[in-house]
Write an enzyme that holds these catalytic residues in place. Sequence first.
Site, PDB file in Angstrom:
ATOM      1  N   PRO A   1      -4.359  -0.093  18.727  1.00  0.00           N
ATOM      2  CG  PRO A   1      -6.111  -1.514  18.110  1.00  0.00           C
ATOM      3  CD  PRO A   1      -5.540  -0.787  19.269  1.00  0.00           C
TER       4      PRO A   1
ATOM      5  CE  LYS B   1       4.109   3.204  13.656  1.00  0.00           C
ATOM      6  NZ  LYS B   1       3.815   2.614  12.345  1.00  0.00           N
TER       7      LYS B   1
ATOM      8  CE1 TYR C   1      -1.357   3.629   9.592  1.00  0.00           C
ATOM      9  CE2 TYR C   1      -0.080   2.480   7.913  1.00  0.00           C
ATOM     10  CZ  TYR C   1      -1.196   2.560   8.728  1.00  0.00           C
ATOM     11  OH  TYR C   1      -2.147   1.567   8.699  1.00  0.00           O
TER      12      TYR C   1
ATOM     13  CG  HIS D   1      -2.086  -0.935   1.084  1.00  0.00           C
ATOM     14  ND1 HIS D   1      -3.200  -0.858   1.872  1.00  0.00           N
ATOM     15  CD2 HIS D   1      -2.306  -1.944   0.214  1.00  0.00           C
ATOM     16  CE1 HIS D   1      -4.055  -1.800   1.510  1.00  0.00           C
ATOM     17  NE2 HIS D   1      -3.526  -2.481   0.519  1.00  0.00           N
TER      18      HIS D   1
ATOM     19  CE1 TYR E   1      -5.270   3.487   8.844  1.00  0.00           C
ATOM     20  CE2 TYR E   1      -5.891   3.408  11.146  1.00  0.00           C
ATOM     21  CZ  TYR E   1      -5.103   2.969  10.106  1.00  0.00           C
ATOM     22  OH  TYR E   1      -4.150   2.004  10.335  1.00  0.00           O
TER      23      TYR E   1
HETATM   24  P1  RFL Z   1       1.956 -12.080  21.358  1.00  0.00           P
HETATM   25  O1  RFL Z   1       1.615 -12.110  19.909  1.00  0.00           O
HETATM   26  O2  RFL Z   1       0.876 -11.833  22.333  1.00  0.00           O
HETATM   27  O3  RFL Z   1       2.692 -13.459  21.686  1.00  0.00           O
HETATM   28  C1  RFL Z   1       2.935 -13.872  23.002  1.00  0.00           C
HETATM   29  C2  RFL Z   1       2.952 -15.388  23.018  1.00  0.00           C
HETATM   30  O4  RFL Z   1       3.268 -15.850  24.323  1.00  0.00           O
HETATM   31  C3  RFL Z   1       2.401 -16.929  24.663  1.00  0.00           C
HETATM   32  N1  RFL Z   1       2.347 -17.048  26.124  1.00  0.00           N
HETATM   33  C4  RFL Z   1       3.007 -17.998  26.824  1.00  0.00           C
HETATM   34  N2  RFL Z   1       3.783 -19.018  26.449  1.00  0.00           N
HETATM   35  C5  RFL Z   1       4.289 -19.824  27.411  1.00  0.00           C
HETATM   36  N3  RFL Z   1       4.023 -19.656  28.733  1.00  0.00           N
HETATM   37  C6  RFL Z   1       3.236 -18.651  29.158  1.00  0.00           C
HETATM   38  N4  RFL Z   1       2.980 -18.481  30.449  1.00  0.00           N
HETATM   39  C7  RFL Z   1       2.693 -17.752  28.180  1.00  0.00           C
HETATM   40  N5  RFL Z   1       1.883 -16.671  28.248  1.00  0.00           N
HETATM   41  C8  RFL Z   1       1.701 -16.258  26.993  1.00  0.00           C
HETATM   42  C9  RFL Z   1       1.091 -16.556  23.993  1.00  0.00           C
HETATM   43  O5  RFL Z   1       0.238 -17.677  23.788  1.00  0.00           O
HETATM   44  C10 RFL Z   1       1.578 -15.965  22.679  1.00  0.00           C
HETATM   45  O6  RFL Z   1       1.704 -16.931  21.666  1.00  0.00           O
HETATM   46  O7  RFL Z   1       3.088 -10.993  21.662  1.00  0.00           O
HETATM   47  P2  RFL Z   1       4.318 -10.457  20.729  1.00  0.00           P
HETATM   48  O8  RFL Z   1       5.090 -11.586  20.127  1.00  0.00           O
HETATM   49  O9  RFL Z   1       5.000  -9.459  21.570  1.00  0.00           O
HETATM   50  O10 RFL Z   1       3.600  -9.721  19.503  1.00  0.00           O
HETATM   51  C11 RFL Z   1       2.849  -8.556  19.702  1.00  0.00           C
HETATM   52  C12 RFL Z   1       1.709  -8.490  18.685  1.00  0.00           C
HETATM   53  O11 RFL Z   1       0.976  -9.704  18.732  1.00  0.00           O
HETATM   54  C13 RFL Z   1       0.762  -7.303  18.939  1.00  0.00           C
HETATM   55  O12 RFL Z   1       1.498  -6.166  19.331  1.00  0.00           O
HETATM   56  C14 RFL Z   1      -0.043  -6.934  17.669  1.00  0.00           C
HETATM   57  O13 RFL Z   1      -0.942  -7.953  17.348  1.00  0.00           O
HETATM   58  C15 RFL Z   1      -0.783  -5.613  17.859  1.00  0.00           C
HETATM   59  N6  RFL Z   1      -1.622  -5.248  16.715  1.00  0.00           N
HETATM   60  C16 RFL Z   1      -1.088  -4.684  15.570  1.00  0.00           C
HETATM   61  N7  RFL Z   1       0.256  -4.555  15.444  1.00  0.00           N
HETATM   62  C17 RFL Z   1       0.806  -4.088  14.283  1.00  0.00           C
HETATM   63  O14 RFL Z   1       2.034  -3.960  14.197  1.00  0.00           O
HETATM   64  N8  RFL Z   1       0.029  -3.731  13.184  1.00  0.00           N
HETATM   65  C18 RFL Z   1      -1.330  -3.840  13.227  1.00  0.00           C
HETATM   66  O15 RFL Z   1      -1.975  -3.581  12.217  1.00  0.00           O
HETATM   67  C19 RFL Z   1      -1.935  -4.289  14.457  1.00  0.00           C
HETATM   68  N9  RFL Z   1      -3.268  -4.435  14.549  1.00  0.00           N
HETATM   69  C20 RFL Z   1      -3.020  -5.451  16.768  1.00  0.00           C
HETATM   70  C21 RFL Z   1      -3.810  -5.016  15.671  1.00  0.00           C
HETATM   71  C22 RFL Z   1      -3.611  -6.090  17.847  1.00  0.00           C
HETATM   72  C23 RFL Z   1      -4.979  -6.279  17.865  1.00  0.00           C
HETATM   73  N10 RFL Z   1      -5.501  -6.981  18.958  1.00  0.00           N
HETATM   74  C24 RFL Z   1      -6.331  -8.100  18.823  1.00  0.00           C
HETATM   75  C25 RFL Z   1      -4.946  -6.750  20.276  1.00  0.00           C
HETATM   76  C26 RFL Z   1      -5.180  -5.177  15.686  1.00  0.00           C
HETATM   77  C27 RFL Z   1      -5.778  -5.772  16.797  1.00  0.00           C
HETATM   78  C28 RFL Z   1      -7.263  -5.893  16.807  1.00  0.00           C
HETATM   79  C1  PHB Z   2      -5.738  -4.679  10.462  1.00  0.00           C
HETATM   80  O1  PHB Z   2      -5.610  -4.886   9.237  1.00  0.00           O
HETATM   81  O2  PHB Z   2      -6.180  -5.528  11.234  1.00  0.00           O
HETATM   82  C2  PHB Z   2      -5.353  -3.349  10.988  1.00  0.00           C
HETATM   83  C3  PHB Z   2      -4.871  -2.389  10.119  1.00  0.00           C
HETATM   84  C4  PHB Z   2      -4.521  -1.137  10.612  1.00  0.00           C
HETATM   85  C5  PHB Z   2      -4.647  -0.878  11.960  1.00  0.00           C
HETATM   86  C6  PHB Z   2      -5.109  -1.850  12.830  1.00  0.00           C
HETATM   87  C7  PHB Z   2      -5.483  -3.090  12.344  1.00  0.00           C
HETATM   88  O3  PHB Z   2      -4.306   0.354  12.426  1.00  0.00           O
END
Ligand code: RFL
Ligand code: PHB
Length: 390
Positions: A292, A296, A384, A72, A200
């Site tokens: 989110p 980031k 971004y 994008h 957005y």
């Molecule tokens: P994770 O992905 O939470 O992984 C942690 C892992 O540790 C495991 N765990 C354990 N394992 C062993 N023993 C234990 N006691 C444990 N406790 C936990 C868990 O099962 C898991 O597998 O953390 P990590 O690796 O730091 O990654 C972070 C990302 O997952 C998170 O920051 C992103 O998903 C946030 N996020 C977004 N980030 C972006 O860069 N771009 C995006 O577009 C974006 N959109 C989002 C998001 C997060 C969202 N939600 C659901 C919170 C959109 C949403 C809706």
């Molecule tokens: C997504 O594709 O899930 C998404 C994209 C942009 C955001 C958050 C989530 O800022």
Amino acid sequence: MRVQVGIVGAGPAGLMLSLLLHRAGISSVIVENRSRAYVEARIRAGVIEHWATDLLDELGVGARMRKQGLVHEGIEIRVNGVGRRIDFKQLVNKTITVYGQHEVVKDLIQARLAQGGTIEFEVSETSVDKLDSDQPIIRFKKNGEPHEITCDFIAGCDGFHGVCRPSVPKGLLTEFERVYPFGWLGILAESPPVNYELIYNHHDRGFSLYAMRAPTITRAYLQCDPDEDANKWSDEEIWAELKRRLGPEGETRLKTGRIIEKGVTAMRSFVVEPMQFGRLFLAGDAAHIVPPTGAKGMNLAIADVLFFSRALEAFYKTKSTTLLDGYTTKCLSRIWKAQRFSYFMTTMLHLNPKDGDFDRRRQLAELDYVTSSKAASTALAENYVGLPIN
Ligand code: RFL
Ligand code: PHB
């Protein structure tokens, strides 16, 4: 078992770290409490910053992302039905890639196992011990059997609700937190995206985001109460609200389809300082959370483990602890800028039920400024796509 680096958590942070360490000739083992199928299906982030796509390539895990990911060159910011584009390519000559986090996780797991790496899935009762010694220990159970891994270092990559951060002795960590009075109701649906880029959308009824996972799959979010019950929303109500918030074109532009998944995410900003204690180093969501809106979270997780892997490489090559000692400072400089940007995007785009008339007028002026001033939209674009990493 004995290993150089014991990693708790097989999310993007833990998995990337194991690949970075393998490249540097450093041994690691990952323990993960969920199953492989579960982590590979967990729908989360969707936006990868430009430098992170390059890093995935460098590590030999970028092929599927390059083929299936959507590059994008901008986003649309829409205010009560009127859209303006922020052209990343023109403003900062960089792009982002839309590719689901669970796809990244699949690619990383496959690559790590192909290297002969160990990922212990479905462990229970994980704990970490002797963190201030030079032989910290990870304990866990698998199939009811107790196991112990003696490490040189432990990487706490176990997310916000993990066990590593709470294992640091009380009083040594300072937490910085902001909880927002809204959340996101997110859906994944079999329907073509509304637009070729993300929208957005600021609207009098609340924020909405129109994203995608593929040319046939929509990912969309509606601002809702933080404790909203997703099951109270029928599919028809979700589509109707997504259309309404899009404005007059909503009815014709938005094509409905089967909703495959829905859920509510509360919004929080959180940072813990320092991110290390003895031989335990926290990375990713274990150390910080961003709302989110700035996309980031996953990118920050990858940046942390890149810095940690460089510090470990220097330690094993030269015995120097300079980079390890500076790990927190190095990470926090990027993290706080991402916190600032995520807060800015979140407060600019959402309706805050606590805001009065003054705040609303100021917010609308901010949206107008950011989408009409070249200087302001360049600053948004620069953040971004991802600030330079060095
Ligand atoms: P994770 O992905 O939470 O992984 C942690 C892992 O540790 C495991 N765990 C354990 N394992 C062993 N023993 C234990 N006691 C444990 N406790 C936990 C868990 O099962 C898991 O597998 O953390 P990590 O690796 O730091 O990654 C972070 C990302 O997952 C998170 O920051 C992103 O998903 C946030 N996020 C977004 N980030 C972006 O860069 N771009 C995006 O577009 C974006 N959109 C989002 C998001 C997060 C969202 N939600 C659901 C919170 C959109 C949403 C809706
Ligand atoms: C997504 O594709 O899930 C998404 C994209 C942009 C955001 C958050 C989530 O800022």
